[in-house]
Scaffold this active site. Structure first.
Site, short mmCIF file in Angstrom:
data_model
loop_
_atom_site.label_atom_id
_atom_site.label_comp_id
_atom_site.label_asym_id
_atom_site.label_seq_id
_atom_site.Cartn_x
_atom_site.Cartn_y
_atom_site.Cartn_z
N THR A 1 0.82 -0.95 -0.04
CA THR A 1 0.03 0.07 -0.04
C THR A 1 1.02 1.46 0.15
O THR A 1 1.05 1.89 0.84
CB THR A 1 -1.07 -0.10 1.32
OG1 THR A 1 -0.10 -0.38 2.33
CG2 THR A 1 -1.99 -1.23 1.13
N LEU B 1 4.86 -6.46 12.47
CA LEU B 1 6.17 -6.88 12.33
C LEU B 1 7.19 -5.85 12.01
O LEU B 1 6.85 -5.10 11.34
CB LEU B 1 6.11 -8.17 11.47
CG LEU B 1 6.26 -7.90 9.92
CD1 LEU B 1 7.62 -7.20 9.48
CD2 LEU B 1 5.74 -9.25 9.34
N GLU C 1 10.88 -5.51 10.00
CA GLU C 1 12.03 -6.40 9.42
C GLU C 1 13.25 -6.16 10.30
O GLU C 1 13.64 -5.46 11.14
CB GLU C 1 12.35 -5.22 8.11
CG GLU C 1 11.00 -5.54 7.05
CD GLU C 1 11.33 -4.46 5.80
OE1 GLU C 1 12.51 -4.27 5.56
OE2 GLU C 1 10.28 -3.99 5.34
N ASN D 1 2.36 3.78 14.13
CA ASN D 1 3.59 4.39 13.33
C ASN D 1 3.79 5.61 13.55
O ASN D 1 4.90 6.20 13.57
CB ASN D 1 3.30 3.89 11.93
CG ASN D 1 3.94 2.54 11.58
OD1 ASN D 1 4.51 2.03 12.66
ND2 ASN D 1 3.58 1.68 10.40
N GLY E 1 19.45 10.47 15.22
CA GLY E 1 20.29 10.26 14.14
C GLY E 1 19.69 10.81 12.87
O GLY E 1 19.14 11.77 12.87
N GLY F 1 12.87 5.96 7.95
CA GLY F 1 12.68 5.65 6.67
C GLY F 1 12.31 4.20 6.49
O GLY F 1 11.30 3.85 7.32
N CYS G 1 7.34 1.82 5.69
CA CYS G 1 6.37 1.81 6.50
C CYS G 1 6.10 3.37 7.08
O CYS G 1 5.31 4.00 6.65
CB CYS G 1 6.29 0.79 7.60
SG CYS G 1 5.95 -0.62 7.15
N ARG H 1 14.07 0.80 0.76
CA ARG H 1 12.86 1.81 0.23
C ARG H 1 12.68 2.93 1.51
O ARG H 1 12.83 2.77 2.49
CB ARG H 1 11.48 1.09 0.44
CG ARG H 1 11.40 -0.08 -0.75
CD ARG H 1 10.09 -0.86 -0.43
NE ARG H 1 9.96 -1.73 0.63
CZ ARG H 1 9.11 -2.62 1.07
NH1 ARG H 1 8.23 -2.66 -0.08
NH2 ARG H 1 9.15 -3.41 1.92
N1 NAD Z 1 7.58 -4.72 5.45
C1 NAD Z 1 6.96 -4.59 6.76
O1 NAD Z 1 7.80 -4.37 7.71
C2 NAD Z 1 5.64 -4.26 7.15
C3 NAD Z 1 5.29 -4.31 8.41
C4 NAD Z 1 3.90 -4.13 8.56
C5 NAD Z 1 2.95 -3.90 7.72
N2 NAD Z 1 3.44 -3.84 6.35
C6 NAD Z 1 2.42 -3.57 5.32
O2 NAD Z 1 2.10 -4.74 4.61
C7 NAD Z 1 1.83 -4.50 3.54
C8 NAD Z 1 2.87 -5.30 2.42
O3 NAD Z 1 4.07 -4.78 2.66
P1 NAD Z 1 5.63 -5.36 2.41
O4 NAD Z 1 6.58 -4.70 2.93
O5 NAD Z 1 5.28 -7.01 2.21
O6 NAD Z 1 5.58 -4.91 0.78
P2 NAD Z 1 6.25 -5.63 -0.49
O7 NAD Z 1 6.25 -4.68 -1.57
O8 NAD Z 1 7.48 -6.14 -0.01
O9 NAD Z 1 5.37 -6.87 -0.96
C9 NAD Z 1 3.94 -6.71 -1.68
C10 NAD Z 1 3.78 -7.90 -2.48
O10 NAD Z 1 2.39 -7.88 -3.08
C11 NAD Z 1 2.54 -8.21 -4.55
N3 NAD Z 1 1.42 -8.00 -5.06
C12 NAD Z 1 1.16 -6.71 -5.70
N4 NAD Z 1 0.08 -6.87 -6.23
C13 NAD Z 1 -0.66 -8.28 -6.13
C14 NAD Z 1 -1.72 -8.87 -6.26
N5 NAD Z 1 -2.80 -8.34 -6.95
N6 NAD Z 1 -1.75 -9.96 -5.93
C15 NAD Z 1 -0.73 -10.86 -5.30
N7 NAD Z 1 0.38 -9.99 -4.88
C16 NAD Z 1 0.46 -8.92 -5.35
C17 NAD Z 1 3.89 -7.52 -4.97
O11 NAD Z 1 4.29 -8.38 -6.17
C18 NAD Z 1 4.75 -7.90 -3.74
O12 NAD Z 1 5.61 -9.18 -3.77
C19 NAD Z 1 1.92 -2.89 3.10
O13 NAD Z 1 0.70 -2.43 3.46
C20 NAD Z 1 2.73 -2.49 4.39
O14 NAD Z 1 2.67 -1.16 4.86
C21 NAD Z 1 4.67 -4.03 6.03
#
Ligand code: NAD
Length: 472
Positions: free
Chosen positions: A106, A174, A176, A238, A283, A287, A290, A367
């Site tokens: 998103t 979660l 990373e 957040n 610091g 970034g 999220c 990112r």
């Molecule tokens: N990364 C984090 O630490 C974290 C933590 C909490 C919440 N989030 C939230 O989780 C969500 C995903 O984040 P992320 O970091 O995993 O993003 P990401 O970009 O790593 O992964 C998103 C995935 O969705 C896939 N995708 C896109 N359209 C699709 C569809 N129609 N069907 C199936 N797959 C599709 C993409 O190819 C990609 O692999 C976001 O809303 C983010 O804010 C992320």
């Protein structure tokens, strides 16, 4: 054994007829792949779904397409046991799953501060068109308040009503670098569902987490709430974390003008249990995928809802965060005794080593990474920039192709007139300033994360500047 963590709803038979609900994770990025793998490890039958065929192929072959400690072993183990599979087929997902978790991205919209929900929309509609029996669709992606109701409307529009497909929401927290533990041992679970059936299935879909906690004599608090609150929890969390980081970075700015030392200030503040010391390290700021986009999406949504004033402070939080990047550039110019032109400092030809590209250590995620942003700013100011990062090189090269990349920390520092430590990897924190001093052209270092032993670097002959600390 501890007592149950939530009033255990009566079990229901999952629509597939299996005893435990079968789970799909739609989107196998950092969030979805980690979930798919960890929930297979917890004993569920899991299908990971993505539109990115390369990613799915890698996962299916036992290769995690990003860096997350501990995940590779779990992936291979659960592929081998047959608990875990990956596909690009929504038909397969619909045929297989009882509970479908939305885990797609998103990101910030290209046209403004709001969240781009197009991936959520496509994913829900694709799934909806293939469903032939009852199922529960659970949102995990971070979304603006009101999205869950909209997903319900999409389901109503695209799924035959007699199937009785339902929607629930369960935001994700979660981090990373700690994702495996955060998923298997979450510090809380937030759930929102509208019917007893959805509540039961959601509970069954999390039971593996509760069972593990019981074995380890822990508790997992559960907050059961409505859709709007569940969505708001994530943005509020957040916003709070970003504010705490920008608060201490604002104090760093005041320290810089007054001769105070923000690291001592933050230690003194952090001993107060009402404040706490986490997320209080001054610091280069926050970034990643999220915090920056979430505080912007939160403001945009609040504005739409007529509550924009309530979140105006987040604009300042964002500005404080961005100012830290410029501060590194100014420190670089000062250290290298360069002039400021109308476009900022002129660093033409300066050889600068940038240590760090990822937005924090123990991930390969670049990112919106402050380190990489500063590397780009240094290059735009004319510097010859050489970047090194322990895990983020591949992603960094793609995101910022117009700087040089070094194979090792030593290579990056060799011949540099200035070293900027911009991500607090252990490799940099523990680096030997004597050895680095021998290969550098000049011993100038900027500690962008207040993570170096300033005394040790000074003793090795380095001139050190740090954010929010007096010049020494
Ligand atoms: N990364 C984090 O630490 C974290 C933590 C909490 C919440 N989030 C939230 O989780 C969500 C995903 O984040 P992320 O970091 O995993 O993003 P990401 O970009 O790593 O992964 C998103 C995935 O969705 C896939 N995708 C896109 N359209 C699709 C569809 N129609 N069907 C199936 N797959 C599709 C993409 O190819 C990609 O692999 C976001 O809303 C983010 O804010 C992320």
């Amino acid at each position: 054994m501890t007592v149950p963590y939530v009033a255990q709803p009566a079990p229901v038979t999952p629509p597939s007829g299996s005893t435990r609900p079968r789970l799909t994770f739609l989107g196998t990025g950092y969030l979805g792949a980690t979930y798919a793998i960890c929930y297979a490890e917890l004993g569920y039958d899991v299908l990971g779904v993505d539109v990115d065929a390369d990613k799915i192929e890698k996962l299916g072959q036992g290769e995690v397409p990003f860096h997350e400690p501990g995940l590779d072993e779990l992936l291979r183990k659960n592929l081998a046991s047959g608990k875990l599979r990956f596909t690009t087929s929504y038909q397969e997902a619909a045929d297989f799953g009882d509970v479908h978790f939305i885990c797609v991205g998103t990101p910030q919209r290209a046209s403004g501060m709001g969240a781009d929900l197009s991936y959520v929309e496509t994913c829900v509609i694709d799934l909806a068109h293939h469903l032939t029996r009852k199922a529960l669709i659970v949102g995990k992606s971070t979304v603006p308040v009101g999205t869950a109701e909209w997903v319900e409307q999409l389901v109503e529009k695209h799924v035959r009503p007699e199937l009785g497909v339902e929607v629930a929401w369960s935001p994700e927290f979660l981090q990373e670098g700690f994702a495996v533990d955060d998923v298997m041992r979450p510090n809380r679970i937030v759930v929102a569902s509208k019917t007893d059936w959805a509540n039961s299935l959601l509970y069954m879909a999390h039971k593996g987490v509760f069972d593990l906690a019981a074995v380890e004599d822990r508790e997992v608090p559960v907050v059961a709430t409505d859709f709007a609150t569940a969505e708001l929890v994530k943005h509020a969390a957040n916003a709070f974390l970003a504010t705490k980081i920008s608060f201490i970075n604002a104090m760093a700015e005041v320290c810089e003008m007054s001769g105070g030392d923000v690291t001592a200030l933050s230690r003194a503040l952090g001993h107060d249990p009402r404040i706490g010391n986490r997320f209080l390290q001054a610091g280069l700021g926050f970034g990643g995928a999220c915090l920056p986009k979430d505080i912007r999406a939160f403001q945009a949504r609040a504005q739409e809802l007529g509550a924009g004033e309530a979140l105006r402070f987040l604009h300042e939080v964002d500005l404080i965060n961005m100012r830290r990047r410029q501060r590194v550039l100014n420190l670089a110019a000062d250290l290298l005794t360069r002039k400021y032109g109308p476009a900022g400092p002129d660093l033409s030809g300066a050889r600068v080593a940038v240590l760090g590209a990822t937005f924090k250590p123990n991930t390969d995620d670049v990112r919106d990474a402050p380190a990489l942003a500063v590397a780009g700013m240094l290059a735009r100011a004319g510097a010859e920039v050489r970047v090194y990062d322990p895990q983020g090189m591949e992603n960094a090269r793609r995101a910022l192709p117009n700087v040089m990349y070094a194979k090792t920390m030593l290579d990056a520092v060799t011949d540099a007139e200035l070293v900027c430590v911009l991500t607090e990897w252990a490799e940099f924190r523990n680096a030997d300033p004597v050895a680095l001093g021998e290969v550098a052209a000049a011993r100038n270092v900027i500690d962008g994360r207040n993570c170096l032993d300033a005394q040790a670097w000074k003793s090795a002959g380095w001139t050190i500047r740090a954010l929010g600390r007096p010049t020494v």
